[in-house]
Motif scaffolding. Structure first.
Motif, PDB file in Angstrom:
ATOM      1  N   UNK A 275       2.842   1.865  33.698  1.00 36.54           N
ATOM      2  CA  UNK A 275       1.879   1.917  32.600  1.00 36.54           C
ATOM      3  C   UNK A 275       0.818   2.968  32.915  1.00 36.54           C
ATOM      4  N   UNK A 276       0.671   3.986  32.077  1.00 36.63           N
ATOM      5  CA  UNK A 276      -0.288   5.046  32.388  1.00 36.63           C
ATOM      6  C   UNK A 276      -1.711   4.671  31.989  1.00 36.63           C
ATOM      7  N   UNK A 277      -2.652   5.166  32.790  1.00 42.63           N
ATOM      8  CA  UNK A 277      -4.063   4.918  32.518  1.00 42.63           C
ATOM      9  C   UNK A 277      -4.664   6.131  31.803  1.00 42.63           C
ATOM     10  N   UNK A 278      -4.119   7.301  32.126  1.00 40.74           N
ATOM     11  CA  UNK A 278      -4.554   8.544  31.500  1.00 40.74           C
ATOM     12  C   UNK A 278      -3.304   9.405  31.393  1.00 40.74           C
ATOM     13  N   UNK A 279      -3.358  10.532  30.671  1.00 39.43           N
ATOM     14  CA  UNK A 279      -2.136  11.344  30.525  1.00 39.43           C
ATOM     15  C   UNK A 279      -1.502  11.631  31.881  1.00 39.43           C
TER      16      UNK A 279
ATOM     17  N   UNK B 128       1.816   7.700  23.555  1.00 38.61           N
ATOM     18  CA  UNK B 128       0.375   7.713  23.335  1.00 38.61           C
ATOM     19  C   UNK B 128      -0.059   9.036  22.734  1.00 38.61           C
ATOM     20  N   UNK B 129       0.487  10.144  23.266  1.00 38.26           N
ATOM     21  CA  UNK B 129       0.063  11.442  22.776  1.00 38.26           C
ATOM     22  C   UNK B 129       0.462  11.657  21.317  1.00 38.26           C
ATOM     23  N   UNK B 130       1.536  10.968  20.883  1.00 38.27           N
ATOM     24  CA  UNK B 130       1.934  11.064  19.480  1.00 38.27           C
ATOM     25  C   UNK B 130       0.898  10.419  18.570  1.00 38.27           C
ATOM     26  N   UNK B 131      -0.018   9.635  19.141  1.00 35.09           N
ATOM     27  CA  UNK B 131      -1.014   8.949  18.309  1.00 35.09           C
ATOM     28  C   UNK B 131      -2.376   9.643  18.363  1.00 35.09           C
TER      29      UNK B 131
ATOM     30  N   UNK C  60      -1.069   0.797  24.306  1.00 39.75           N
ATOM     31  CA  UNK C  60      -0.315   2.051  24.414  1.00 39.75           C
ATOM     32  C   UNK C  60       0.510   2.319  23.176  1.00 39.75           C
ATOM     33  N   UNK C  61       1.164   1.270  22.671  1.00 39.00           N
ATOM     34  CA  UNK C  61       2.110   1.493  21.584  1.00 39.00           C
ATOM     35  C   UNK C  61       1.421   1.607  20.234  1.00 39.00           C
ATOM     36  N   UNK C  62       0.353   0.864  20.042  1.00 39.98           N
ATOM     37  CA  UNK C  62      -0.205   0.806  18.688  1.00 39.98           C
ATOM     38  C   UNK C  62      -1.643   1.296  18.585  1.00 39.98           C
ATOM     39  N   UNK C  63      -2.423   1.108  19.637  1.00 36.54           N
ATOM     40  CA  UNK C  63      -3.851   1.382  19.496  1.00 36.54           C
ATOM     41  C   UNK C  63      -4.252   2.717  20.114  1.00 36.54           C
ATOM     42  N   UNK C  64      -3.300   3.595  20.270  1.00 34.11           N
ATOM     43  CA  UNK C  64      -3.653   4.951  20.649  1.00 34.11           C
ATOM     44  C   UNK C  64      -4.058   5.168  22.085  1.00 34.11           C
ATOM     45  N   UNK C  65      -3.794   4.226  22.959  1.00 38.92           N
ATOM     46  CA  UNK C  65      -4.049   4.441  24.377  1.00 38.92           C
ATOM     47  C   UNK C  65      -5.435   4.972  24.657  1.00 38.92           C
ATOM     48  N   UNK C  66      -5.481   6.183  25.247  1.00 38.68           N
ATOM     49  CA  UNK C  66      -6.779   6.756  25.639  1.00 38.68           C
ATOM     50  C   UNK C  66      -7.412   7.560  24.513  1.00 38.68           C
TER      51      UNK C  66
END
Lengths: 156, 379, 143, 322
Positions: free
Chosen positions: D96-100, D175-178, D249-255
């Motif tokens: 699970x990534x914390x940042x890119x 995540x980057x797709x969001x 990560x999947x829905x709320x845009x991660x970072x």
């Protein structure tokens, strides 16, 4: 609509979550009990250590749980030599206070008497004929009210 | 056998597994005291149930034979410690009928007020424990806030929160401070109703709750009569029997109220009857405070009462149903026979019928709806 | 009165006792269940069943309601040497636990009860606690 | 393999375990506080500032408690159960990534690795429940197995929708797709289903069937005491962390937090917000019945998730860049 109740519930708890808490922070802030609260039995006594009790034994006989033990003075039957309360057995029903013809018995609102030893639950209100520290000191020696109006006989 | 069971589909016939016997209680987080239930389970389905009671048996009926009538009041408090004033009142009514003691007008109003207040607190306790049984901690803590407020009133006026020993033969122990009554009136008229509305928002409309209660353990009036079920459980199946109306006592016939009934007979009906009863009781207590006449609260009765020889049976609508006191007097200061017909005892005896075929988690929903108090069942 | 007490009592070789606060029908134990059956068919429901120890005899007392406000006491007297009576369980299934309690506390055997076991006391308990002959510990010491 | 990489990874793994322990402590305190305030009470107040030291006191208590193993328990599995439950949760965290790009292992199949690890957890719960030789925990174990298996299916189908839209199973790519619009906006049905199933996977109220304290005493961990119980609890909190991390990560845009620059701070913030939301649910709802819960998954969630997948497929092929 389905889900309305679920959202309503969330709104109730959400409001409460941000609202005030309703706690008596007990050891830091102590509750003041109303004067009628029956917690520990006490006796009214004059400043010179004379208890109002005249050893009539009404309380001892009326007690449902044999909490009270009174020892009368063999020479003067109207004087108690010792008056012991076994609060470990007491159910705080208040019958003794209600029946006391001289209104000598009273309840204190002091509720912090937890102990590690069962023996210490028994305490004396009168020892060796004088009132002990567990008594409430009052100025008047005469009862506030005349003896209880509902007469009737005693048990036994 | 599992195949014979109506709730088990025919398709399961071939997949019969060994049933297990589960001892639920006496030490279990949601048995409401020390209730013990032996359940025969097939998976999670209850095939048979057998309640085992008596863990809290204190022999109150025997103890009462060794105490004077006034001393028995202390024991009566401890029967159903959730609705103390109802017990005391029923006992007082029995003795007053036996010894032919008149009760002053104001005392009747006071008794009615206390009985209705205690009905509110008792149902609040029930509401909380239903929430607890169904897996939520919030209802029980919310329910205790109004309950504590009413208990504060009890403590300020009678000296004890739980075991008041307040009613006396021929009245009540002492009059109530008007200032306390005013404060209570303000509370009942607004804050309690707000709290009840909040409970409705939290639980009553909740779809999860409804899905667990609707249609669960239905009971018909005939079944209820046959099993001796009384009180809110009986009224939830459509019966209108309410001893406060049928055999009027206190000042119920002078108050403006109605008995709450439901026709569905399932767990949800039991729930809704009790929730509405709380509002009705609060209404009645308010009327009592408003319309209470001044006057004496206690007639003079000998301190050691010796009722004439004879026996009496008095039925009283306690919070859980019909509370009966059967007192046999032989003319001495102590009762010859002291019998308590406990409503929860009879209501719980219907449990094996109600929960056969239910799931374990349904069992708790049914059990919570019975609202039992073990102290009263075991006596 | 929805139930004619005298007629019912007479039909079951009993009598009506009106001396107490509530009317009572006293019947011999042979007709105990028939009486309950007849009352049940007349729409009477039960409220309570218990016993009273009278020393030489044990009274079985049932409280029934003829209507919402009307209450009748049913009584039968059993001699101490033979405490058996017909169970009312076939008439009113709710009598189950009440009879078990009466058995537990007084030792009265209800014939026809499906599961007559102790209910409040534990299984191995000896004696019947609510009998007058059952002494409390303090009384035993005194005697 | 390069020794330096190996050492870095080892240190990273150790650091992860420390962070996890820290998370359990924080969540333990935060859950009590939050549920307390929902209940209109302040929660722990005696140990430290607003009871902040309470989790340490609990840990001390658990460590000093007698480690009881029931007489007729299967000793091996009794020990193994908590480990089987807790290790996969730890392993899932590795990807699970914390940042890119900042994860212990930012692998291409990260999405499926997490689900694979989550699938092992029911074994752990079943072992915990079965090995204690207790009827309550046995019923709890059966419930747990049935529940986790049936809720995994809709969860995976919803995740396929994300995969379809993002075109990659690497979590960083998802995540980057969001970065402009979150999938929460594009696939709201998916979020709802994923959230429900994630809560069910974590065994949190209102889906806490396996432990259902009012029904099954303590469910699967009835017989557990001391630090073994602590491990079970740790597994639960870690599962909660993994589940909420996946939601973020999947829905709320991660970072990402539009229009602010991407930062791991937002991710941590969202993570704890989601967990608080789950605690809020616990403070509000009653427990579902076990058969209604299964019904919900098979009758409603699986068809709904399939419909969601179909919808996403249609939208993704129709509109470029969906």
């Amino acid at each position: 609509m389905f889900g309305q109740g679920l959202l309503k519930g969330l709104s109730v708890t959400g409001r409460r979550m941000l609202g005030k808490t309703e706690c008596d922070m007990y050891p830091y802030r102590k509750r003041v009990l109303p004067p009628k609260s029956r917690i520990f039995l006490s006796m009214r006594a004059t400043p010179d250590g004379k208890a109002l009790c005249n050893a009539c034994l009404t309380c001892q006989q009326g007690c449902p749980d044999n909490v009270i033990r009174i020892e009368q003075d063999p020479e003067d039957r109207k004087r108690a030599v010792s008056f012991r309360v076994n609060s470990g057995r007491c159910t705080f029903c208040g019958i003794c206070e209600e029946n006391c013809p001289r209104h000598a018995l009273t309840f204190t609102q002091d509720f912090e008497r937890a102990t590690f030893d069962k023996g210490t639950l028994t305490y004396a209100l009168i020892a060796d004929g004088t009132a002990t520290g567990a008594c409430v000191i009052v100025e008047r020696t005469e009862p506030e009210h005349p003896a209880s109006a509902e007469g009737g006989e005693d048990v036994g | 056998m599992i195949e014979d069971h109506p709730r088990v589909g025919r398709l399961q016939k071939d997949a019969v597994t060994e049933s297990i016997v589960l001892n639920m209680g006496p030490q279990h987080p949601s048995m409401h005291g020390v209730f013990h239930m032996q359940l025969e389970l097939s998976g999670e389905t209850i095939l048979a149930a057998r309640p085992v009671i008596g863990y809290l048996h204190r022999g109150i009926e025997k103890l009462a034979e060794h105490r004077t009538y006034a001393q028995c009041m202390v024991l009566v408090d401890r029967l159903d410690y959730i609705s103390q004033y109802c017990n005391e009142w029923a006992y007082c009514r029995a003795i007053e009928r036996l010894a032919r003691i008149e009760v002053p007008e104001r005392a009747e109003w006071l008794r009615t007020m206390y009985a209705e207040l205690v009905r509110v607190t008792s149902h609040l306790m029930w509401f909380g424990s239903v929430g607890l049984d169904l897996g939520g901690w919030t209802p029980v803590i919310y329910a205790f806030i109004p309950r504590e407020r009413i208990f504060d009133f009890f403590e300020a006026t009678t000296g004890s929160r739980l075991m008041p020993n307040y009613l006396r033969f021929g009245g009540v122990k002492e009059d109530v401070d008007p200032a306390e009554m005013e404060a209570l009136h303000a509370y009942l008229a607004k804050d309690l109703i707000d709290a009840l509305d909040e409970f409705d928002g939290l639980v009553t409309g909740n779809e999860i709750f409804l899905s667990r209660q609707r249609g669960l353990a239905p009971m018909t009036v005939d079944q209820a009569h046959a099993w001796g079920v009384t009180g809110p459980m009986l009224r939830a199946c459509g019966s209108t029997r309410d001893l406060r109306i049928d055999t009027p006592y206190g000042v119920y016939d002078r108050l403006d109220w109605e008995s709450c009934t439901d026709t569905r007979g399932d767990a949800l009906a039991r729930y809704s009857v009790r929730m509405r009863e709380m509002r009705e009781s609060a209404k009645m207590a308010l009327q009592c405070i408003e319309r209470m006449p001044a006057g004496e609260v206690r007639t003079k009765v000998a301190r050691v009462l010796r009722p004439p020889e004879g026996e009496v049976y008095v039925r009283h609508e306690s919070t859980r149903g019909e509370l009966g006191f059967h007192i046999v007097s032989d003319g001495s200061p102590k009762p010859y026979r002291f019998r308590v017909r406990s409503p929860a005892f009879m209501n719980v005896s219907s449990l094996p019928h109600l929960c056969a075929g239910a799931k374990i988690s349904e069992f708790f929903a049914i059990f919570g709806g019975i609202d039992n108090v073990m102290a009263e069942i075991d006596r | 009165m929805t139930v004619d007490l005298e007629a019912v009592a007479a039909a079951h070789s009993g009598r009506v006792d009106r001396e107490g606060l509530d009317p009572a029908i006293v019947v011999p134990r042979e007709t105990w269940r028939q009486l309950a059956q007849a009352l049940s068919e007349a729409g009477v429901w039960f409220s309570d069943l218990t016993c009273v120890d009278r020393g030489e005899t044990v009274e079985v007392v049932a409280q029934v309601c003829a209507s919402a406000s009307e209450q009748i006491t049913l009584k039968t007297v059993l001699p101490n040497r033979d405490l058996t009576v017909d169970s009312l369980w076939p008439v009113w299934p709710g009598m189950d636990w009440l009879e078990r309690e009466a058995y537990d506390m007084f030792g009265v055997s209800f014939v026809g009860h499906p599961d007559l076991t102790r209910i409040l006391m534990f299984d191995g308990f000896e004696g019947y606690p609510l009998r007058k002959s059952f002494l409390l510990e303090t009384e035993e010491k005194a005697s | 393999m390069n020794a330096r990489i190996f050492l870095t990874q080892l240190l990273g793994a150790l650091g992860l375990i420390v962070i996890l322990g820290f998370n359990v402590i924080i969540m333990d305190w935060w859950e009590r506080k939050l549920v307390g305030h929902i209940h209109r009470r302040p929660g722990p107040m005696h140990t430290g500032w607003h009871g902040i030291l309470q989790p340490f006191a609990d840990m001390l208590k658990m460590l000093s408690k007698e480690d009881i193993v029931p007489d007729r328990a299967d000793r091996l599995f009794f020990w193994l159960g908590p480990a089987v439950a807790v290790v996969p949760a730890f392993m899932a965290l590795a990807v699970l990534p914390l940042a890119p790009g900042f994860a212990l292992a930012d692998i291409g199949n990260g999405l499926f690795f997490v689900f694979a690890m989550q699938t092992i957890m029911p074994f752990g719960y079943t072992l915990i429940g079965w090995s204690g030789h207790n009827k309550w925990s046995l019923v709890g174990a059966l419930r747990s197995a049935a529940q986790l298996i049936s809720y995994e299916i809709p969860m995976l189908i919803v995740a396929l929708g994300i995969l379809l839209a993002a075109g990659s199973a690497r979590l960083t790519d998802i995540v980057n797709a969001q970065s402009t619009v979150w999938y929460a906006v594009k696939q709201p049905i998916g979020l709802l289903i994923f959230f429900i199933t994630a809560v069910a996977e974590m065994n949190r109220s209102p889906f806490d069937m396996p432990e259902a304290e009012s029904e099954l005493v303590a469910g699967i961990h009835t017989e557990y005491a001391g630090m073994k119980f602590g491990l079970v609890m740790m597994a639960e909190y870690t599962a909660m962390l993994v589940g909420s991390w996946m939601i973020v990560l999947l829905f709320l845009g991660g970072w990402h937090l539009w229009p602010l620059p991407p930062s791991p701070v937002w991710l941590v913030l969202k993570l704890y917000l989601v967990q608080s939301g789950i605690i809020w649910l616990r403070g509000t709802y009653l427990r579902l019945r076990v058969d209604t819960m299964m019904e919900m998954s098979w009758k409603y969630l699986i068809p709904a998730s399939l419909a969601n997948l179909m919808l996403v497929g249609v939208l993704a092929t129709t509109f470029k860049g969906f």
